[in-house]
Write an enzyme that holds these catalytic residues in place. Structure first.
Site, mmCIF file in Angstrom:
data_model
loop_
_atom_site.group_PDB
_atom_site.id
_atom_site.type_symbol
_atom_site.label_atom_id
_atom_site.label_comp_id
_atom_site.label_asym_id
_atom_site.label_seq_id
_atom_site.Cartn_x
_atom_site.Cartn_y
_atom_site.Cartn_z
ATOM 1 C CG ASP A 11 -2.093 0.932 1.100
ATOM 2 O OD1 ASP A 11 -2.137 1.687 0.114
ATOM 3 O OD2 ASP A 11 -2.961 0.902 1.986
ATOM 4 C CG ASP A 105 -3.090 3.734 -3.510
ATOM 5 O OD1 ASP A 105 -4.062 3.037 -3.870
ATOM 6 O OD2 ASP A 105 -3.147 4.520 -2.552
ATOM 7 C CD GLU A 106 -5.317 -1.484 -0.932
ATOM 8 O OE1 GLU A 106 -5.622 -2.225 0.016
ATOM 9 O OE2 GLU A 106 -6.008 -0.512 -1.289
#
Length: 464
Positions: A11, A105-106
């Site tokens: 993350d 983003d993960e």
């Protein structure tokens, strides 16, 4: 369950805000808030400096301004976010072909499927854990080297525990949960720590005296099924024990994005129902943007007082992620449903997903800037900046957005700090500037100033 913690969850830390700070030397170490800047805008991401003031994602932007008035308030630059996301995802795919992106983003990664899979399979649990730690640290270092951004990583034997570990690792950390320790790690956590337990489920469990994950495990299968229903109760019980055998699914392509709420007391007031739809539409848009997507069909779900469930949908002329458009469409759909007896549940979703486009972003920003749109037409200039129609016969006025990338014929690349009263203020600096750049002000229609694309956070190799 695996004996080696070979599933990792990555993350990126405050991703949108971190990209802005990395792009703009003058903002490094200072509070930065990214989101919609109109009267109904919400915070998309707040830097850790801003979070110290109580600012968080999904907060109304007006409240964020009150809490942290000295922050830099910027609109989103999805071109830059997507470019850096692609760099990070490519680094993950070097470690394994099994990468499951959850948003820009993960992502989850299954290291057993990658080049170190044979070594992990042959290792003892202790040796395997050490190898996973080394691989995760190398990954975090590579991300810093390629982008200058930091990431938090969790490693465990399952997706559930890897996600929990990455939350514990924030910001800029690495946490490994040893296989076999899942139940003890989960036990003291509040029930909301488990995925799938929202406010309504939390309240139902609280009324039964169940507030921690340990309480759920002790309650047992039968009680949880009685409280939550067969499917949900069984799932919650398994998670409370740390059981999770879900595989990492590469390149998962979601068919839809949706959110819903169940209400403790049935809603009967039409205005209240419409307000709740507005809130749900805003949450749905945040999920769309986090995934870098937009959608064409808006779906409204209504569960009435008698448990009958109705869905209504409307297909738009093109994909969008504009909160006003999605909310207005969902409101129209609500007018087609008889809610006089009360509503137990509302949901808003979007289907027929498409990749996020820069045109979507400018349309949304233009609407937020106008607030309550008056319906007058506007066009978009060749350089991508909105041009508002003024008095007939007079030239259109270009509009600039805080945080936007620009370039000036004499001063080079920079970004917009703000605009108004016919002027635009620009700070001239790049991600590679050694110190904050100079600030200059121009007329909004200065012919030597133009919109530009986002620069990479690291200079090309040929430039060192």
């Amino acid at each position: 369950m695996r004996s080696v913690p070979s599933i990792i969850h990555l993350d990126m830390d405050a991703f949108f805000a971190a990209v802005e700070q990395a792009s703009k030397p003058s903002l490094r170490g200072k509070p930065v808030i990214v989101g919609g800047l109109g009267g109904r805008g919400v915070v998309s991401t707040a830097s850790y400096e801003a979070r110290k003031f109580g600012v968080h994602s999904a907060m109304p932007m007006a409240q964020a301004r009150r809490l942290c008035p000295n922050a830099a308030f910027l609109t989103g630059r999805f071109e830059a976010y997507r470019a850096n996301s692609e760099i990070v995802m490519s680094l993950l795919r070097e470690r394994s072909p099994l990468v499951e992106p959850l948003s820009l983003d993960e992502a989850f990664v299954d290291l057993e499927a990658g080049p170190y899979g044979p070594a992990l399979a042959a290792a003892t649990p202790a040796e395997g854990a050490q190898l996973v730690l080394a691989l995760a640290e190398d990954l975090r270092a590579d991300i810093v080297e390629r982008t200058g951004l930091t990431a938090s990583v969790g490693a465990a034997a399952s997706k559930l525990m890897a996600k929990i570990a990455s939350e514990q690792a924030k910001p800029d950390g690495l946490v490994l949960i040893e296989p076999g320790s899942e139940k003890s790690v989960l036990a003291p956590m509040p029930v909301r720590a488990l995925p799938g337990i929202g406010p309504a489920t939390e309240q139902a469990l609280r009324r039964a005296g169940l507030t921690s994950v340990a309480d759920l495990a002790e309650a047992g299968f039968e009680e949880l099924v009685g409280l939550l229903g067969k499917a949900h109760g069984a799932g919650v019980f398994q998670m409370a024990l740390g059981w999770d055998e879900r595989p990492v699914v590469p390149d998962r392509d979601a068919k839809s994005v949706s959110v819903e709420d169940t209400f403790e007391v049935d809603l009967a007031d039409r205005d209240r129902i419409l307000r709740e739809i507005d809130h749900l539409a805003a949450r749905c848009v945040r999920r769309l943007r986090a995934a870098g997507r937009s959608g064409r069909t808006v779906v409204l779900k209504v569960r009435r007082f008698d448990f009958s469930t109705l869905t209504r949908s409307e297909t738009l002329g093109g994909p969008t992620d504009e909160p006003e458009v999605i909310a207005a469409t969902a409101r129209r759909l609500a007018m087609q449903v008889d809610t006089t007896g009360g509503v137990r549940l509302l949901g808003v979703g979007v289907t027929q997903l498409a990749d996020y486009t820069q045109e979507d972003l400018f349309a949304q920003l233009e609407r937020e800037e106008k607030g309550e749109a008056d319906g007058e037409g506007e066009g978009e200039g060749e350089d991508g900046i909105e041009e508002a129609e003024g008095v007939p016969g007079e030239p259109a006025v270009r509009r600039w957005w805080p945080g936007q990338d620009v370039t000036h014929r004499e001063f080079g690349p920079g970004w917009v700090q703000g605009s108004g009263v016919g002027r635009v203020t620009v700070r001239f600096e790049t991600p590679y500037s050694e110190r904050p750049g100079r600030v200059r002000t121009f007329a909004v229609d200065d012919e030597e100033l133009a919109a530009s694309g986002a620069l990479p956070l690291r200079p090309p190799a040929s430039e060192g």
